[in-house]
Motif scaffolding. Structure first.
Motif, PDB file in Angstrom:
ATOM      1  N   UNK A  12      68.440 126.450 110.743  1.00  0.00           N
ATOM      2  CA  UNK A  12      68.723 126.378 112.178  1.00  0.00           C
ATOM      3  C   UNK A  12      67.637 125.591 112.903  1.00  0.00           C
ATOM      4  N   UNK A  13      66.382 125.859 112.582  1.00  0.00           N
ATOM      5  CA  UNK A  13      65.283 125.129 113.212  1.00  0.00           C
ATOM      6  C   UNK A  13      65.327 123.652 112.831  1.00  0.00           C
ATOM      7  N   UNK A  14      65.605 123.370 111.579  1.00  0.00           N
ATOM      8  CA  UNK A  14      65.717 121.990 111.101  1.00  0.00           C
ATOM      9  C   UNK A  14      66.841 121.265 111.846  1.00  0.00           C
ATOM     10  N   UNK A  15      67.999 121.901 111.945  1.00  0.00           N
ATOM     11  CA  UNK A  15      69.138 121.275 112.628  1.00  0.00           C
ATOM     12  C   UNK A  15      68.841 121.038 114.103  1.00  0.00           C
ATOM     13  N   UNK A  16      68.168 121.978 114.729  1.00  0.00           N
ATOM     14  CA  UNK A  16      67.827 121.816 116.145  1.00  0.00           C
ATOM     15  C   UNK A  16      66.891 120.632 116.348  1.00  0.00           C
ATOM     16  N   UNK A  17      65.847 120.562 115.542  1.00  0.00           N
ATOM     17  CA  UNK A  17      64.877 119.471 115.687  1.00  0.00           C
ATOM     18  C   UNK A  17      65.522 118.120 115.376  1.00  0.00           C
ATOM     19  N   UNK A  77      76.848 118.670 120.613  1.00  0.00           N
ATOM     20  CA  UNK A  77      77.536 118.165 119.427  1.00  0.00           C
ATOM     21  C   UNK A  77      76.544 117.953 118.277  1.00  0.00           C
ATOM     22  N   UNK A  78      75.363 117.431 118.576  1.00  0.00           N
ATOM     23  CA  UNK A  78      74.412 117.039 117.533  1.00  0.00           C
ATOM     24  C   UNK A  78      73.833 118.226 116.767  1.00  0.00           C
ATOM     25  N   UNK A  79      73.499 119.304 117.440  1.00  0.00           N
ATOM     26  CA  UNK A  79      72.877 120.436 116.745  1.00  0.00           C
ATOM     27  C   UNK A  79      73.855 121.101 115.775  1.00  0.00           C
ATOM     28  N   UNK A  80      75.098 121.441 116.191  1.00  0.00           N
ATOM     29  CA  UNK A  80      76.027 122.003 115.196  1.00  0.00           C
ATOM     30  C   UNK A  80      76.345 121.025 114.064  1.00  0.00           C
ATOM     31  N   UNK A  89      74.309 118.710 112.826  1.00  0.00           N
ATOM     32  CA  UNK A  89      73.148 118.690 111.932  1.00  0.00           C
ATOM     33  C   UNK A  89      73.083 119.966 111.096  1.00  0.00           C
ATOM     34  N   UNK A  90      73.433 121.106 111.682  1.00  0.00           N
ATOM     35  CA  UNK A  90      73.438 122.363 110.935  1.00  0.00           C
ATOM     36  C   UNK A  90      74.506 122.337 109.846  1.00  0.00           C
ATOM     37  N   UNK A  91      75.692 121.854 110.184  1.00  0.00           N
ATOM     38  CA  UNK A  91      76.772 121.769 109.197  1.00  0.00           C
ATOM     39  C   UNK A  91      76.380 120.840 108.048  1.00  0.00           C
ATOM     40  N   UNK A  92      75.749 119.719 108.374  1.00  0.00           N
ATOM     41  CA  UNK A  92      75.314 118.787 107.335  1.00  0.00           C
ATOM     42  C   UNK A  92      74.236 119.417 106.447  1.00  0.00           C
ATOM     43  N   UNK A  93      73.267 120.105 107.056  1.00  0.00           N
ATOM     44  CA  UNK A  93      72.200 120.734 106.275  1.00  0.00           C
ATOM     45  C   UNK A  93      72.764 121.817 105.360  1.00  0.00           C
ATOM     46  N   UNK A  94      73.709 122.596 105.854  1.00  0.00           N
ATOM     47  CA  UNK A  94      74.332 123.631 105.041  1.00  0.00           C
ATOM     48  C   UNK A  94      75.126 123.009 103.898  1.00  0.00           C
TER      49      UNK A  94
END
Length: 140
Positions: free
Chosen positions: A85-90, A121-124, A126-131
């Motif tokens: 979550x922190x990674x996706x946010x940053x 749009x960007x944070x979710x 990025x989270x979806x991509x990281x997951x």
């Protein structure tokens, strides 16, 4: 900009600007914390230096760190949900700032008007991509 420059502005505009200033400062500190945590878990010799550099140069140092972190070494533990979550946010915020600087006029109001929906749009994303990346990278 002098402090008195907003004195005649409507209260809603002052509140909007205040909220964005606090949000941006919080995100800058989150970027520094994320870089510190990731560098420490990878065994970096100077995670605090990376964190301070990320706070000072928040628009480009996290990107440099993303490129360089594989050279530091693997993480000592797999990323937790908090780490993702922190990674996706940053990553989402840094991408929004960079894209906003490239596609909007140089005034702060246009950039904030672009950043508000783009962050949502960007944070979710990025989270979806990281997951997705973590699931496909782990051995089955």
């Amino acid at each position: 900009m002098p402090v008195d420059a907003l004195a005649g502005a409507p209260v809603k505009i002052q509140l909007f600007i205040g909220v964005w200033v606090v949000l941006i400062l919080g995100l800058i500190l989150a970027a520094g914390y994320w870089v510190y945590r990731d560098a420490a878990l990878r065994g970096s010799t100077n995670p605090l230096g990376w964190a301070i550099a990320s706070v000072v140069g928040f628009q480009f140092v996290p990107i440099i760190y993303l490129y360089y972190r594989e050279r530091i070494g693997p993480r000592s533990e797999p990323p937790s949900r908090f780490d993702r979550t922190l990674n996706a946010t940053v990553v989402g915020i840094v991408v929004v700032f960079i894209v906003g600087a490239l596609v909007t006029p140089p005034d702060p109001f246009s950039q904030v008007a672009f950043a508000t929906p783009a962050v949502l749009v960007a944070i979710p994303a990025a989270y979806a991509y990281a997951t997705y990346r973590d699931r496909n990278a782990s051995p089955s």
